[in-house]
Scaffold this active site. Structure first.
Site, PDB file in Angstrom:
ATOM      1  N   SER A  94       0.843  -1.189   0.000  1.00 33.61           N
ATOM      2  CA  SER A  94       0.000   0.000   0.000  1.00 33.61           C
ATOM      3  C   SER A  94       0.879   1.239   0.000  1.00 33.61           C
ATOM      4  CB  SER A  94      -0.900   0.009   1.233  1.00 33.61           C
ATOM      5  OG  SER A  94      -1.496   1.268   1.413  1.00 33.61           O
ATOM      6  N   SER A  95       0.374   2.310  -0.583  1.00 30.31           N
ATOM      7  CA  SER A  95       1.142   3.561  -0.608  1.00 30.31           C
ATOM      8  C   SER A  95       1.252   4.195   0.769  1.00 30.31           C
ATOM      9  CB  SER A  95       0.488   4.556  -1.575  1.00 30.31           C
ATOM     10  OG  SER A  95      -0.837   4.853  -1.169  1.00 30.31           O
ATOM     11  N   CYS A  96       0.497   3.696   1.760  1.00 35.14           N
ATOM     12  CA  CYS A  96       0.586   4.269   3.109  1.00 35.14           C
ATOM     13  C   CYS A  96       1.890   3.891   3.803  1.00 35.14           C
ATOM     14  CB  CYS A  96      -0.606   3.852   3.952  1.00 35.14           C
ATOM     15  SG  CYS A  96      -0.584   2.129   4.460  1.00 35.14           S
ATOM     16  N   TYR A 123      -1.319  -0.453  10.096  1.00 28.47           N
ATOM     17  CA  TYR A 123      -1.450  -1.100   8.784  1.00 28.47           C
ATOM     18  C   TYR A 123      -0.181  -0.895   7.968  1.00 28.47           C
ATOM     19  CZ  TYR A 123      -3.354  -2.055   4.113  1.00 28.47           C
ATOM     20  OH  TYR A 123      -3.572  -2.553   2.844  1.00 28.47           O
ATOM     21  N   LYS A 127       2.518  -3.640   6.330  1.00 24.41           N
ATOM     22  CA  LYS A 127       2.847  -3.712   4.910  1.00 24.41           C
ATOM     23  C   LYS A 127       4.349  -3.550   4.675  1.00 24.41           C
ATOM     24  CE  LYS A 127      -1.051  -4.662   3.016  1.00 24.41           C
ATOM     25  NZ  LYS A 127      -1.214  -5.944   2.299  1.00 24.41           N
ATOM     26  N   HIS A 166     -13.173   2.533   2.231  1.00 17.85           N
ATOM     27  CA  HIS A 166     -12.297   3.607   1.773  1.00 17.85           C
ATOM     28  C   HIS A 166     -13.133   4.732   1.178  1.00 17.85           C
ATOM     29  CE1 HIS A 166      -8.977   0.504   1.841  1.00 17.85           C
ATOM     30  NE2 HIS A 166      -8.400   1.533   2.417  1.00 17.85           N
TER      31      HIS A 166
END
Length: 308
Positions: A94-96, A123, A127, A166
């Site tokens: 994920s880009s987070c 989260y 990841k 989301h």
């Protein structure tokens, strides 16, 4: 959502035999169950798209579940894949994973260079651990486990839960229900100023398969042993205000959009630098307007199923 999109594309291939399990059939947080699956099935390649995901509300409400379940899924699948002889695996992150104030657009090199956004730190930590698991098994055992980091995804089979979804599915549901109930306004969390990038899920599936099937020499040419993940996105972002207006248009809502500034905005901007993936020969093809139309069409067609 992502797994089903990858399946839709792979099942069209005559050279692929798919081994599929629903979460009800195989609990990926159960180490023994995952070990038994890989031992029995003799998998050649694995796409690890399974995860516990959600928006700001869900991440804030269930931080322990987000870090525990995602860590367990990744550790069990990656380790069991290795133990059973799987040579190629693709992990979806994920880009987070990037710092809250990372320079925009965010390059792969920004990983671990600053503090994460607090609302989704658990989260993100999970990841990041998934990326490092893949890299560590590559370095120690010589397998070929790759990682792709998608931007915000949306499309068919998304989670349209009114609280735990989301931003795009949440807005689609909210605007649709407001139109049906003839409401005069819809309230959106935050100021509307944060900027986000969105990728239609079938484009993500296409990118995942593209990266998985790259020649190892090509993949290694554009990555490093301890910086091996690849960003996947459109390279284009928009404000949440622009997104809300686009969703209102797609759903046919004609009322007023109110922004509740007492609610958190999250990260100010999240735009991925996708130059590495572009150099590897892949670009997104679905515009936001086209993708939103497809997502709303799927939502509308499956309303009865989601009410059950």
């Amino acid at each position: 959502m992502v797994g089903s999109a990858i399946v839709r594309q792979l099942e069209q291939r005559p050279d692929v035999d798919l081994l599929l399990r629903s979460s009800a059939e195989l609990d990926l947080t159960n180490q023994q169950a995952v070990t038994n699956f890989f031992t029995k099935e003799k998998v050649d390649q694995a796409y690890l798209a399974a995860a516990k995901v959600g928006g700001i509300v869900a991440n804030n409400t269930y931080p322990a579940e987000f870090i525990y379940q995602n860590l367990m899924i990744e550790a069990n699948v990656i380790h069991s894949a290795f133990k059973s002889g799987v040579k190629k695996l693709l992990f979806l992150g994920s880009s987070c994973i990037y710092p809250k104030y990372a320079e925009q657009p965010m390059k792969e090199e920004a990983l671990l260079t600053g503090l994460l956004e607090p609302t989704n730190e658990p989260y993100a930590i999970a990841k990041i651990a998934g990326i490092k698991l893949c890299e560590s098994y590559n370095r120690q055992y010589g397998v070929d486990y790759r990682s792709v980091m998608p931007t915000n995804l949306y499309g068919p089979n998304d989670n349209f839960h009114p609280e735990n979804s989301h931003v795009i599915p949440a807005l689609i549901r909210r605007f649709h229900e407001a139109k049906v109930n003839d409401e005069k306004e819809v309230t959106v969390w935050g100021s509307g100023k944060p900027m986000r990038e969105f990728l239609y899920v079938d484009d993500m599936a296409s990118a995942s398969i593209h990266v998985m099937e790259l020649a190892n020499s090509t993949y290694l040419q554009y990555t490093e042993p301890m910086l091996s993940h690849i960003n996947v996105g459109t390279g284009i972002d928009c404000t949440i205000r622009d997104l809300a207006e686009a969703v209102a248009k797609v759903t046919g809502f004609k009322g007023e959009i109110i922004f509740d500034t007492s609610k958190p905005d999250g990260t100010p901007r999240k735009l991925l630098d996708v130059s590495r993936l572009s150099q590897l020969g892949w670009q997104a093809t679905t515009s936001l307007e086209e993708g939103l139309g497809k997502a709303y069409k799927w939502f509308f067609a499956n309303l009865e199923m989601m009410r059950k």
